[in-house]
Design a protein around this motif. Sequence first.
Motif: not given
Length: 447
Positions: A224, A228, A231-232, A279, A283, A287
């Motif tokens: 995951s 992340n 996505e970041g 956020k 990420l 993370s």
Amino acid sequence: MLSTTIRRITTTTSTSRLSVLTRQSHSNANGNALSLLQSQLSSLSLSLQSLLGSSHPSLDTIAKYYFTRDSGKHIRPLVVILISQATNGLSPSFSSIKSRESTSQSTNNHSINEPLETRDDVLNDSNPSFPPSSSSSSSSPLLSSPTPLLPTQLRLAEITELIHVASLLHDDVIDHSPLRRGSPSAPARFGNKLSILAGDFLLARASKALSRLGSDEVVELVASVLANLVEGEVMQMKGNFPTSSSSSSSSGKGEEEETSFVGNSNKGPSEEIFNHYMKKTYLKTASLIAKSARAATILGGCGTRQGWVEGERVKDAAYGYGRNLGIAFQLIDDTLDLLPPSSSSSLGKPAQGADLKLGLATAPALYAWEEYPQLGTMIERGFKGEGEAEEARHLILKSSGPARTQELAAKHVDMAISFLLDGGVVPESESREALVKLARDSLGRKK
């Protein structure tokens, strides 16, 4: 507004609490715990290189490139090792886990160096740098030390660094970075294509090592992290403001729609904009630190799936520490990015507003927007106007933005430390105090 976000954090923990918590650490214990790790950290680079060997000379060279130079701060593996040492022995099953891993390593039966697939012609993955399994017994002293470290935990520490360096290879391509740790970046030295492939290769070797740790829960956590990171990076590429997904566009296909946030307020960024930045920070940076710390406690027997329900609190403490340390670390990094050219050499990478030149608005810029409304339009444009990046940097340095970013980092350090010290979840030890020191020292780092 942004002030709402800060008030929420402040109600959770105060700056004064930071001084109370940090006074509980013992300087001698900190030094002793960190000194115990020097031999492990000094050999980390060599151990990592043994995981990266390739029969293709060019791939072998570039995959090891960042490991053969200044090896960096090793924050991620250091956190994994210290969390492991601070929590090992808490689980009722730790003794049996330790015995099982010791037997596996000495007999090479299901050890972390043994492939799960028995046919080499099926794997077809030659690694000339990897030592024969019979010669790999480095884990024995770790298991018998005063602060035992499981072979799987040490391998996890190595995996986190592999993932981190893979992300650096990819980031340096995306950001067109000419330097990394004071030397030419991999893209500058080898080109973009080879740098991307080398990053992919590191992730492949990390995944291979991860599969041999023997924990599906750890595999899921670390996998995951990879999602992340991507996505970041996509969030960052899409700009400084949140985007909303629309399923009903004129083309009939789902597309992202950007909303102008500048026209809605001349008083600075909304809470939504700042949360978008936070956020992304989680990420891209926090993370990996948070989830690898949590994974370390799982390997030590903590958690419901390991037969110890109370161990869920230990997992949460490790995750909370890593998450807040990672956020604080990035906040400080975003402040250091504004340093003048004379400081770039100590950073080992470009400074003087390099993020601004890439169109990125970090915490100092968002805070400064509250004092200089004209920054809002520049941020929305990604500082693409002529001279805007330098003008924005000048305004940010005139503002309280950098100082407020430091204060926010201090609050996250406070929260990281509270996860270790509150509730008696993590017992007092040299390793715990070293983690406290690591968090506190992150506030004063210069590179």
